[in-house]
Design a protein around this motif. Structure first.
Motif: not given
Ligand code: SF4
Ligand code: SF4
Length: 86
Positions: A23-26, A66, A81-86
């Motif tokens: 997932r890129v955004f959540k 996402g 929608m925020v960028q997923e932290e990896k």
């Protein structure tokens, strides 16, 4: 093959599709302006938004893809929608 509309999986099967780590955004539900309309639950193609005991809604991140539909449709812009932290 029958045409399917608005669903990522056949009825009753969405919960077979766990998201994994791609997932890129959540969606972040802020609960500042939420009017508890339930639209986020209705529009989620994964069927992974659920109503809590206090009447607010939140996604199950094991299944959220996402896609951003909940944030797009929320009538009071309560979901970001925020960028997923990896
Ligand atoms: S769509 Fe927005 S206002 Fe409606 S329940 Fe969901 S978060 Fe709350
Ligand atoms: S981002 Fe998409 S999959 Fe995740 S809760 Fe919102 S509508 Fe459902």
């Amino acid at each position: 093959m029958a045409l399917r509309v608005g669903c990522a999986a056949p009825p009753g099967r969405a919960h077979d599709n766990r998201t994994g780590s791609w997932r890129v955004f959540k969606p972040v539900f802020k609960y500042e302006k939420c009017v508890k309309c339930g639209l986020c639950e209705v529009v989620c193609p994964e069927g992974c938004v659920y109503e809590r005991e206090d009447g607010f809604y939140e996604p199950d991140f094991d299944y959220c893809k996402g896609c951003g539909l909940c944030a797009e449709e929320c009538p009071v812009d309560d979901i970001e929608m925020v960028q997923e932290e990896k």
